[in-house]
Design a protein around this motif. Structure first.
Motif, PDB file in Angstrom:
ATOM      1  N   TYR A  14      -3.781  -6.590  -8.306  1.00  0.00           N
ATOM      2  CA  TYR A  14      -4.133  -5.182  -8.419  1.00  0.00           C
ATOM      3  C   TYR A  14      -5.454  -4.966  -7.711  1.00  0.00           C
ATOM      4  O   TYR A  14      -6.356  -5.793  -7.790  1.00  0.00           O
ATOM      5  CB  TYR A  14      -4.290  -4.766  -9.880  1.00  0.00           C
ATOM      6  N   VAL A  15      -5.562  -3.832  -7.028  1.00  0.00           N
ATOM      7  CA  VAL A  15      -6.815  -3.391  -6.435  1.00  0.00           C
ATOM      8  C   VAL A  15      -7.050  -1.985  -6.979  1.00  0.00           C
ATOM      9  O   VAL A  15      -6.315  -1.053  -6.640  1.00  0.00           O
ATOM     10  CB  VAL A  15      -6.746  -3.373  -4.890  1.00  0.00           C
ATOM     11  N   GLU A  16      -8.030  -1.868  -7.858  1.00  0.00           N
ATOM     12  CA  GLU A  16      -8.318  -0.578  -8.506  1.00  0.00           C
ATOM     13  C   GLU A  16      -7.047   0.058  -9.067  1.00  0.00           C
ATOM     14  O   GLU A  16      -6.697   1.188  -8.755  1.00  0.00           O
ATOM     15  CB  GLU A  16      -9.035   0.345  -7.528  1.00  0.00           C
ATOM     16  N   ASP A  17      -6.318  -0.691  -9.865  1.00  0.00           N
ATOM     17  CA  ASP A  17      -5.093  -0.263 -10.555  1.00  0.00           C
ATOM     18  C   ASP A  17      -3.907   0.012  -9.638  1.00  0.00           C
ATOM     19  O   ASP A  17      -2.892   0.504 -10.088  1.00  0.00           O
ATOM     20  CB  ASP A  17      -5.357   0.960 -11.442  1.00  0.00           C
ATOM     21  N   LYS A  18      -4.013  -0.322  -8.359  1.00  0.00           N
ATOM     22  CA  LYS A  18      -2.869  -0.181  -7.453  1.00  0.00           C
ATOM     23  C   LYS A  18      -2.239  -1.549  -7.256  1.00  0.00           C
ATOM     24  O   LYS A  18      -2.934  -2.538  -7.005  1.00  0.00           O
ATOM     25  CB  LYS A  18      -3.314   0.372  -6.094  1.00  0.00           C
ATOM     26  N   TYR A  46      -0.212  -2.942   0.186  1.00  0.00           N
ATOM     27  CA  TYR A  46       0.192  -2.048  -0.901  1.00  0.00           C
ATOM     28  C   TYR A  46       1.690  -1.763  -0.842  1.00  0.00           C
ATOM     29  O   TYR A  46       2.359  -2.058   0.157  1.00  0.00           O
ATOM     30  CB  TYR A  46      -0.608  -0.745  -0.828  1.00  0.00           C
ATOM     31  N   ILE A  54     -10.299  -6.230   1.446  1.00  0.00           N
ATOM     32  CA  ILE A  54     -10.948  -5.916   0.177  1.00  0.00           C
ATOM     33  C   ILE A  54     -11.959  -7.003  -0.177  1.00  0.00           C
ATOM     34  O   ILE A  54     -11.695  -8.187   0.008  1.00  0.00           O
ATOM     35  CB  ILE A  54      -9.892  -5.823  -0.955  1.00  0.00           C
ATOM     36  N   LYS A  58     -13.015  -6.961  -6.188  1.00  0.00           N
ATOM     37  CA  LYS A  58     -12.120  -5.828  -6.462  1.00  0.00           C
ATOM     38  C   LYS A  58     -10.665  -6.252  -6.602  1.00  0.00           C
ATOM     39  O   LYS A  58      -9.800  -5.439  -6.895  1.00  0.00           O
ATOM     40  CB  LYS A  58     -12.238  -4.792  -5.352  1.00  0.00           C
ATOM     41  N   GLN A  60      -7.793  -8.278  -8.538  1.00  0.00           N
ATOM     42  CA  GLN A  60      -7.443  -8.922  -9.803  1.00  0.00           C
ATOM     43  C   GLN A  60      -6.032  -9.477  -9.666  1.00  0.00           C
ATOM     44  O   GLN A  60      -5.068  -8.732  -9.527  1.00  0.00           O
ATOM     45  CB  GLN A  60      -7.492  -7.936 -10.973  1.00  0.00           C
TER      46      GLN A  60
END
Length: 84
Positions: A14-18, A46, A54, A58, A60
């Motif tokens: 995930y990158v900022e919930d994406k 994505y 990234i 950032k 996860q």
């Protein structure tokens, strides 16, 4: 003749919930004020197919990694190893 297949594994993250797929770390360097600054960025893809570089903090990872397959020695054992 045998076929050779090269497969690059990706990791779910995930990158900022994406939701994204992590493809790997890439080192970079730049010159600033006569100093070389070295850093790494992660290449992610994505769901819509767009990619981005990234900063590590950032990203996860969401696949659990391979921690179950790696042997972690107790930290205190590692500290004593350098004393020998």
């Amino acid at each position: 003749m045998r076929d050779i297949k090269i497969v690059q594994e990706v990791r779910a993250c995930y990158v900022e919930d994406k939701k994204a797929l992590f493809h790997g770390w890439f080192p970079f360097g730049r010159l600033k004020d006569n100093h070389v600054l070295n850093y790494v960025l992660g290449l992610v893809e994505y769901e819509n197919g767009k990619t981005d570089l990234i900063v590590p903090g950032k990203i996860q990872f969401a696949d659990g990694g391979n921690f179950g397959e790696i042997i972690f020695f107790p930290k205190e054992d590692l500290n004593h190893e350098s004393d020998k």
